[in-house]
Structures are given as structure tokens and as C-alpha cells.
Scaffold this motif. Structure first.
Motif, PDB file in Angstrom:
ATOM      1  N   ARG A  37     -10.487  10.102  10.372  1.00 61.56           N
ATOM      2  CA  ARG A  37      -9.291  10.328  11.169  1.00 61.56           C
ATOM      3  C   ARG A  37      -9.184  12.010  10.922  1.00 61.56           C
ATOM      4  O   ARG A  37      -8.616  12.537  12.000  1.00 61.56           O
ATOM      5  CB  ARG A  37      -8.243   9.466  10.665  1.00 61.56           C
ATOM      6  N   CYS A  70       0.954   6.161  15.571  1.00 63.81           N
ATOM      7  CA  CYS A  70      -0.172   6.983  15.867  1.00 63.81           C
ATOM      8  C   CYS A  70      -1.332   6.245  16.439  1.00 63.81           C
ATOM      9  O   CYS A  70      -1.567   5.000  16.820  1.00 63.81           O
ATOM     10  CB  CYS A  70      -0.450   7.036  14.258  1.00 63.81           C
ATOM     11  N   CYS A 114      -4.442   5.876  15.723  1.00 62.94           N
ATOM     12  CA  CYS A 114      -5.087   5.455  14.789  1.00 62.94           C
ATOM     13  C   CYS A 114      -4.934   3.841  14.588  1.00 62.94           C
ATOM     14  O   CYS A 114      -5.584   3.078  13.831  1.00 62.94           O
ATOM     15  CB  CYS A 114      -5.480   5.994  13.495  1.00 62.94           C
ATOM     16  N   SER A 167      -2.489   2.615  12.723  1.00 58.80           N
ATOM     17  CA  SER A 167      -2.114   2.299  11.360  1.00 58.80           C
ATOM     18  C   SER A 167      -0.738   1.767  11.377  1.00 58.80           C
ATOM     19  O   SER A 167      -0.350   1.094  10.321  1.00 58.80           O
ATOM     20  CB  SER A 167      -1.954   3.574  10.668  1.00 58.80           C
ATOM     21  N   CYS A 217       1.396  10.198  10.096  1.00 56.83           N
ATOM     22  CA  CYS A 217       0.207   9.559  10.005  1.00 56.83           C
ATOM     23  C   CYS A 217      -0.720  10.660  10.215  1.00 56.83           C
ATOM     24  O   CYS A 217      -1.300  11.355   9.422  1.00 56.83           O
ATOM     25  CB  CYS A 217       0.024   8.324  10.817  1.00 56.83           C
ATOM     26  N   CYS A 218      -1.427  10.803  11.246  1.00 58.62           N
ATOM     27  CA  CYS A 218      -2.629  11.540  11.588  1.00 58.62           C
ATOM     28  C   CYS A 218      -2.034  13.158  11.974  1.00 58.62           C
ATOM     29  O   CYS A 218      -3.172  13.860  11.793  1.00 58.62           O
ATOM     30  CB  CYS A 218      -3.447  11.225  12.598  1.00 58.62           C
ATOM     31  N   ARG A 258      -2.690  15.600   9.464  1.00 59.79           N
ATOM     32  CA  ARG A 258      -4.168  15.761   8.767  1.00 59.79           C
ATOM     33  C   ARG A 258      -4.937  17.065   9.642  1.00 59.79           C
ATOM     34  O   ARG A 258      -5.850  17.450   8.768  1.00 59.79           O
ATOM     35  CB  ARG A 258      -5.037  14.527   9.336  1.00 59.79           C
TER      36      ARG A 258
HETATM   37 ZN   LIG Z   1      -2.965   7.915  12.136  1.00 60.26          ZN
END
Ligand SMILES: [Zn+2]
Ligand SMILES: [Zn+2]
Length: 328
Positions: free
Chosen positions: A241, A310, A312, A314, A321-322, A325
Motif C-alpha cells: 500500500r 480508504c 485499500c 481497511s 490510512c493510506c 503512507r
Molecule cells: Zn488504506
């Protein structure tokens, strides 16, 4: 044995990430705090980030007094840039200490005319504790002040990029908050859209681009079968991710618009490879599969709304969340 390599934002994010899977995240918070206290930490901003993460996790777990304590510690890190104070102010208001929280927000208000990051963090913090109307007013006043002091419009080739950045940041957050309050567009929202379009024109516009990613279960299968493909996809779900988010953020920063994500699947890859008569483990075959999926596969627009789910899956908000990142 304490490590001498300074801890980075990524290290703390990796610890914090584990909290998502736990009913009681207390051990993860304890680990974050132990790590930041033990150090060494890359820089002060990173230390503040660790305390902010601890506050966020603790708040999500329903412990507001605990969260408040960690948020306060974030504000005590030297060189803190306002982000931590905004988070602390938000939690004070949420804890019923509105007067103190409002005073802290008042002290941050001048940042709206100084720091291009301030409109987003002040606006979001105010919004999150029910003071969206205050945010809307402050951002409106800030936008008018900048426009009046600088006498430029979107067509202007002003050399003062700093001021344009600041104005755009103020207008962006103002527009976001007004949309969430379902306010009709006004002149300043119009200016926001004009600036947005002008920025798009300045950059090399590429037509839409899509990136293939592997949902968690699919990634596990792919990496189990071809561990060497960690070279493109990352070592695990967290790493994957991070790679995806960084790639997309990089595309976005170079002017690529209409970015989308396509979920890949092991079954789809095997079927594609069988039909094309290629080795499904081959790096190039996997790239071809991705290109094939991009033509007419189901696409997910990126980025999601900051407060939306998000990409992803989650279950967490994108901004928690992402999104982080791609930082650092
Ligand atoms: Zn995420
Ligand atoms: Zn709009």
C-alpha cells in the motif's frame, strides 16, 4: 539493545498501523510512546507525529482523556508547527473544555495567512469538533484578506508563488468545508475552481492513468507463489500500500489527472496468462495483465475524499490510512 538508527515517520506509521487490527490498541500505543521516548528520533517533527498517532489511536479507542494527554505531549515537542496544537485544541473542545480549545484555535488563526499547510489542519480540526462554521468564516476572511492585499486574479502571472500557494490552500479548504455544509458556490468558490483549472493547464496534462494493485488476500497469494515479485509489489500488505500510494502521489505531483486504481486478482492473472500463452509469474506478463485490466476493468478513482473510506478497504478513513503512507 537500543537501535542507533533514528526512527522515522515510516517506523512510527508501521507501529501505529498494527492498532487497526486490535480491539484494544493499548499495547500499540505503549510501544509508540516507548519508542519515541527511547529514541533516537529523526527530528522533532517526527517525535510530534508519534504523539499525534498515539492520540489518534487512543481517541478511536474511546479514551478521550488519554488522547488529550498524548496530544498535549505532541504540542510540547520543540519546533512544533501548529498541526499538533490544532489537534490538541480539537480534543479540548471535544472534551468539553471549549473555552481553552477556542483560545488555542484563536492563537493559530494568524497561521492561515502565513503557512500554506495551516488552512487544511486548522480547518479540519475545527470541523472535526463541530466548529465547521467558524472554519468557514475564518477561511473566508483569510481569502478576502489575501485577495485584497495582493490584487490579483487567477489570470495574473504573479511571481509571488508563495502567496498564490497560500491563497489556493485557503480556498481549497474553504471550498471543502462549504461543500460539506452544503453551501451554494459563491464568488470565492468560483475563484477556487478557476485557480484549480489554471493549475491544471500549467502542468503537463496526461490523460487518465490507472495502476493495478492487489487487494490484501490476492497479494498474499501472489507473493506466496512468486516471492521474487516483492521487487515490484512490496514485501507485504503494508509495504504494497505504501508503494501504491507513493506511486500515485508521484503521478499526481507531476500533473497526471484522472488517476484510477484497478484491483488485480490471482484468478484473473492466471486466466489472462493462459489465454495469452505466457508465464503468469513473469514480470512482463504481469505488467501486460495490468495494462489489459486498465482497458475496461472496474476502476476506482484516486484519491478518495480525505474523510471517505480508504481505497485499500481497511475500513479506516483515507486520511488516517493510506494517505499518510506517501509522506516522508
Ligand atoms: Zn488504506
Ligand atoms: Zn465546487
Amino acid at each position: 539493545m537500543p537501535s542507533e538508527t533514528p526512527l522515522t515517520v515510516d517506523d512510527f506509521d508501521a507501529i501505529a498501523y498494527r492498532a487497526a487490527a486490535l480491539d484494544d490498541p493499548t499495547p500499540v500505543v505503549a510501544e509508540l510512546i516507548a519508542a519515541v521516548e527511547r529514541g533516537p528520533v529523526e527530528d522533532d517533527e517526527t517525535a510530534a507525529h508519534a504523539f499525534i498517532l498515539a492520540a489518534e489511536i487512543t481517541e478511536r479507542a474511546g479514551d478521550l482523556p488519554g488522547a488529550l494527554g498524548y496530544a498535549r505531549r505532541a504540542t510540547e515537542v520543540p519546533g512544533e508547527d501548529g498541526l499538533a496544537r490544532a489537534g490538541y485544541a480539537e480534543l479540548l473542545v471535544k472534551s468539553g473544555r471549549e473555552k481553552e480549545g477556542r483560545e488555542l484555535f484563536d492563537a493559530l488563526r494568524p497561521e492561515l495567512l502565513q503557512d500554506p499547510h495551516a488552512p487544511a489542519y486548522v480547518g479540519e480540526a475545527l470541523d472535526a469538533c463541530g466548529l465547521g462554521a467558524v472554519a468557514e468564516e475564518w477561511l473566508s476572511v483569510a481569502a478576502r484578506t489575501i485577495v485584497e492585499e495582493n490584487q490579483f486574479g487567477p489570470e495574473d502571472d504573479s511571481d509571488d508563488l508563495g502567496v498564490l500557494d497560500l491563497l489556493f490552500a485557503v480556498l481549497t479548504e474553504r471550498h471543502r468545508i462549504r461543500e460539506s455544509m452544503e453551501f451554494p458556490h459563491d464568488e470565492l468558490d468560483g475563484l477556487f475552481h478557476e485557480m484549480e483549472d489554471a493549475l491544471d493547464e500549467d502542468e503537463p496534462v496526461e490523460s487518465g492513468q490507472a495502476l493495478l494493485y492487489w487487494p490484501e488476500a490476492e497479494l498474499a497469494q501472489v507473493l506466496q507463489r512468486w516471492p521474487e515479485r516483492a521487487d515490484i509489489y512490496g514485501l507485504d500488505w503494508l509495504d504494497h500500500r505504501t508503494n501504491v500510494e507513493r506511486t500515485l502521489a508521484a503521478w499526481s505531483s507531476t500533473g497526471v489527472t484522472r488517476i484510477a486504481l484497478i484491483p488485480g486478482s490471482m484468478a484473473g492473472l492466471l486466466a489472462y496468462a493462459a489465454e495469452a500463452g505466457v508465464d503468469p509469474g513473469d514480470r512482463e506478463a504481469q505488467a501486460d495483465y495490468a495494462a489489459d485490466r486498465a482497458d475496461g476493468g472496474e476502476l476506482t478513482e484516486w484519491p478518495p475524499q480525505r474523510n471517505g473510506a480508504c481505497w485499500c478497504a481497511s475500513g479506516a478513513k483515507y486520511k488516517k490510512c493510506c494517505l499518510p503512507r506517501s509522506r516522508a
